[in-house]
Design a protein around this motif. Sequence first.
Motif, PDB file in Angstrom:
ATOM      1  N   CYS A 108     -14.920  26.524 -18.523  1.00  7.74           N
ATOM      2  CA  CYS A 108     -13.898  26.352 -19.559  1.00  7.74           C
ATOM      3  C   CYS A 108     -13.779  27.581 -20.451  1.00  7.74           C
ATOM      4  O   CYS A 108     -12.663  27.996 -20.815  1.00  7.74           O
ATOM      5  CB  CYS A 108     -14.207  25.109 -20.391  1.00  7.74           C
ATOM      6  SG  CYS A 108     -14.034  23.562 -19.474  1.00  7.74           S
ATOM      7  N   THR A 118      -6.808  24.779 -21.777  1.00 11.32           N
ATOM      8  CA  THR A 118      -8.133  24.189 -21.582  1.00 11.32           C
ATOM      9  C   THR A 118      -8.258  22.864 -22.317  1.00 11.32           C
ATOM     10  O   THR A 118      -7.777  22.697 -23.435  1.00 11.32           O
ATOM     11  CB  THR A 118      -9.261  25.140 -22.048  1.00 11.32           C
ATOM     12  OG1 THR A 118      -9.052  25.489 -23.428  1.00 11.32           O
ATOM     13  CG2 THR A 118      -9.281  26.399 -21.201  1.00 11.32           C
ATOM     14  N   CYS A 120     -11.030  19.046 -22.295  1.00  6.96           N
ATOM     15  CA  CYS A 120     -12.268  18.457 -21.796  1.00  6.96           C
ATOM     16  C   CYS A 120     -12.267  16.957 -22.035  1.00  6.96           C
ATOM     17  O   CYS A 120     -11.496  16.447 -22.861  1.00  6.96           O
ATOM     18  CB  CYS A 120     -13.508  19.091 -22.433  1.00  6.96           C
ATOM     19  SG  CYS A 120     -13.806  18.579 -24.147  1.00  6.96           S
ATOM     20  N   VAL A 133     -12.818  24.155 -26.188  1.00  8.03           N
ATOM     21  CA  VAL A 133     -11.516  23.997 -25.538  1.00  8.03           C
ATOM     22  C   VAL A 133     -10.433  23.714 -26.576  1.00  8.03           C
ATOM     23  O   VAL A 133     -10.718  23.326 -27.706  1.00  8.03           O
ATOM     24  CB  VAL A 133     -11.553  22.872 -24.478  1.00  8.03           C
ATOM     25  CG1 VAL A 133     -12.607  23.163 -23.411  1.00  8.03           C
ATOM     26  CG2 VAL A 133     -11.782  21.510 -25.126  1.00  8.03           C
TER      27      VAL A 133
END
Length: 348
Positions: A108, A118, A120, A133
């Motif tokens: 990432c 990005t 998560c 992220v």
Amino acid sequence: MVSHMLDEIRQQPDIIRNLITNEFPRVEALSAAIKSRDIRFAYIAARGTSDNVAHYAKYVLEIEHGIPIALAAPSVFTIYDAIPHLDERALVLGISQSGSGPDVLAVCDRARKTGALTACITNDASSQLAQSVEYPLITPAGPEISVAATKTYTSALAVVALLSTALAADKPDRLAELRRSADQIQATLALDETINALVQRYKDMESCVVIGRGYNHCTASEVALKLTETCLIGAKSFSAADFMHGPIALVHRGYPVILIAPDGKGYDTMQELSEKLRPIHPAVISFAHDPGFLAGSETAIRLPGATPEWLSPLVYVVAGQLFAHWLAVAKGYDPDHPRGLAKVTKTR
């Protein structure tokens, strides 16, 4: 016996209801970014149980939204020090319940530097992954005490399903289906005593195969992982199509074969496999809703209610979690503390 694992399995319907209510704005923000940046490709980094969530995401995002998915090999970044070409039209999604895996973090972090979008999925809002992220999606599962992941797995699946809902044109209908899936998980928990009684005949099991198809390839993988972790048996998972290409040679009379067969487009292949297995006379353990499929099984576990196929992994894995828990207890093992495992495993 009420273990932490069993208690956490029972928490899952309420966690998913809470997630749907409280996390949707965060998920919609990521959905808006995906649309505004015209994302054409997604790259997902995960390990262990989280990798099974990644496989679910691959099916959902490709089938429902046409977004091609690649599952990352984190060692490309961490061992070989290479960086794939990921630009501003790529989404890079890290999945880690702890948010502290160095390999997922590396993917990432480096992807963000290349200009990729990005995000998560993690159970720890304060984790390094969540901070690294642009769009952290948090599973509100709370601390998971048992080493074997249960509620963090289903809540991560639900986040993926919620993202699919946010991306879809028929958002209200899909959101209603997702809410009903929590009720179906609740109904599945009522199978607890039945599954406890059924597993007694398998307490000497040393190996087995677990088979699913399509959306439930991830379910087969996760149930096999739970059986391996908690029951210390050699459980292998396969897609039904792959299994018929060679591994079916493993099967002999009395060999345990677990079939995950919800209604949907994957059902016909599971039915075909079941018919191929019948002359070999393995010990077929079936998780299904259709009574016709269950009729030829040594052990039939009927899931309550017909679940939309895209959400069936959230429901069917719960029956598999119960099966693994009670089989571990029948074998005399502590399901909360599998041998040789720690709650957080850090790899490169």
